[in-house]
Design a protein around this motif. Structure first.
Motif, mmCIF file in Angstrom:
data_model
loop_
_atom_site.group_PDB
_atom_site.id
_atom_site.type_symbol
_atom_site.label_atom_id
_atom_site.label_comp_id
_atom_site.label_asym_id
_atom_site.label_seq_id
_atom_site.Cartn_x
_atom_site.Cartn_y
_atom_site.Cartn_z
ATOM 1 N N THR A 12 0.774 -1.150 -0.194
ATOM 2 C CA THR A 12 -0.151 0.068 0.000
ATOM 3 C C THR A 12 0.771 1.355 0.183
ATOM 4 O O THR A 12 0.531 2.302 -1.021
ATOM 5 C CB THR A 12 -0.858 0.096 1.224
ATOM 6 O OG1 THR A 12 -1.882 -1.459 1.039
ATOM 7 C CG2 THR A 12 -1.784 1.228 1.457
ATOM 8 N N LEU A 13 1.814 1.345 0.926
ATOM 9 C CA LEU A 13 2.887 2.327 0.940
ATOM 10 C C LEU A 13 3.634 2.614 -0.514
ATOM 11 O O LEU A 13 3.566 3.780 -0.883
ATOM 12 C CB LEU A 13 3.979 2.223 1.893
ATOM 13 C CG LEU A 13 4.798 3.471 2.516
ATOM 14 C CD1 LEU A 13 3.826 4.188 3.036
ATOM 15 C CD2 LEU A 13 5.764 2.851 3.632
ATOM 16 N N ARG A 14 3.761 1.620 -1.115
ATOM 17 C CA ARG A 14 4.378 1.791 -2.641
ATOM 18 C C ARG A 14 3.397 2.375 -3.688
ATOM 19 O O ARG A 14 3.673 3.044 -4.387
ATOM 20 C CB ARG A 14 4.922 0.485 -3.009
ATOM 21 C CG ARG A 14 6.126 -0.069 -2.373
ATOM 22 C CD ARG A 14 6.571 -1.410 -3.038
ATOM 23 N NE ARG A 14 7.882 -1.961 -2.434
ATOM 24 C CZ ARG A 14 8.201 -3.011 -1.692
ATOM 25 N NH1 ARG A 14 7.229 -3.810 -2.004
ATOM 26 N NH2 ARG A 14 9.420 -3.190 -1.344
ATOM 27 N N ASN A 17 3.188 6.018 -2.819
ATOM 28 C CA ASN A 17 4.212 6.654 -3.418
ATOM 29 C C ASN A 17 4.215 6.633 -4.774
ATOM 30 O O ASN A 17 4.656 7.985 -5.316
ATOM 31 C CB ASN A 17 5.617 5.634 -3.049
ATOM 32 C CG ASN A 17 6.638 6.573 -3.276
ATOM 33 O OD1 ASN A 17 7.030 7.767 -2.794
ATOM 34 N ND2 ASN A 17 7.590 5.908 -3.968
ATOM 35 N N LEU A 36 -0.401 1.801 9.137
ATOM 36 C CA LEU A 36 0.464 2.909 8.302
ATOM 37 C C LEU A 36 0.465 4.328 9.091
ATOM 38 O O LEU A 36 1.463 5.023 9.425
ATOM 39 C CB LEU A 36 0.270 3.090 7.088
ATOM 40 C CG LEU A 36 0.521 1.904 6.115
ATOM 41 C CD1 LEU A 36 0.062 2.088 4.720
ATOM 42 C CD2 LEU A 36 2.096 1.732 6.140
ATOM 43 N N LEU A 41 3.690 6.840 8.891
ATOM 44 C CA LEU A 41 3.947 6.776 7.306
ATOM 45 C C LEU A 41 3.098 7.295 6.610
ATOM 46 O O LEU A 41 3.394 7.597 5.304
ATOM 47 C CB LEU A 41 4.355 5.321 7.065
ATOM 48 C CG LEU A 41 5.646 4.659 7.942
ATOM 49 C CD1 LEU A 41 5.826 3.385 7.284
ATOM 50 C CD2 LEU A 41 6.793 5.500 7.676
ATOM 51 N N VAL A 42 1.758 7.421 6.830
ATOM 52 C CA VAL A 42 0.843 8.143 6.204
ATOM 53 C C VAL A 42 0.128 9.054 6.945
ATOM 54 O O VAL A 42 0.213 9.295 8.398
ATOM 55 C CB VAL A 42 -0.388 7.241 5.436
ATOM 56 C CG1 VAL A 42 0.401 6.273 4.616
ATOM 57 C CG2 VAL A 42 -0.888 6.336 6.777
ATOM 58 N N ILE A 53 0.841 9.417 1.446
ATOM 59 C CA ILE A 53 2.062 8.944 1.905
ATOM 60 C C ILE A 53 2.730 10.420 2.708
ATOM 61 O O ILE A 53 2.452 11.636 2.128
ATOM 62 C CB ILE A 53 3.132 8.397 1.040
ATOM 63 C CG1 ILE A 53 4.337 7.791 1.653
ATOM 64 C CG2 ILE A 53 3.225 9.456 -0.061
ATOM 65 C CD1 ILE A 53 4.973 6.896 0.750
ATOM 66 N N GLY A 57 7.436 8.365 5.018
ATOM 67 C CA GLY A 57 6.720 6.994 4.306
ATOM 68 C C GLY A 57 7.828 6.960 3.194
ATOM 69 O O GLY A 57 8.178 5.726 2.821
ATOM 70 N N TYR A 60 10.877 5.789 4.376
ATOM 71 C CA TYR A 60 10.809 4.250 4.714
ATOM 72 C C TYR A 60 11.307 3.265 3.419
ATOM 73 O O TYR A 60 11.819 2.395 3.458
ATOM 74 C CB TYR A 60 9.589 3.871 5.478
ATOM 75 C CG TYR A 60 9.510 2.342 5.706
ATOM 76 C CD1 TYR A 60 9.655 2.065 6.813
ATOM 77 C CD2 TYR A 60 8.837 1.553 4.863
ATOM 78 C CE1 TYR A 60 9.625 0.827 7.349
ATOM 79 C CE2 TYR A 60 8.725 0.034 5.102
ATOM 80 C CZ TYR A 60 9.193 -0.149 6.517
ATOM 81 O OH TYR A 60 8.968 -1.543 7.198
#
Length: 66
Positions: A12-14, A17, A36, A41-42, A53, A57, A60
């Protein structure tokens, strides 16, 4: 950052991003969103729905914040 994340949270973070400025973020599962947000990170989206993000994040994922 040394915090260990679940595979779903990292994916999800990717995705977050890769979102361009002003684009609508993808829906995030509540459990992943909580993970997150808890890691810093979010942050909640300025539009009131979804998350975006943060610089942390990006750090990271890549070790850099642009």
């Amino acid at each position: 950052m040394s915090k260990s994340l679940s595979a779903g949270a990292i994916d999800t973070l990717r995705q977050l991003n890769d979102i361009g400025a002003g684009q609508t973020p993808p829906p995030v599962e509540p459990v992943v969103e909580k993970e997150l947000l808890g890691a810093g990170l979010v942050a909640k989206s300025g539009k009131g729905t979804g998350v975006e993000i943060t610089c942390d994040g990006r750090k990271y994922l890549t070790g850099d914040c642009d």
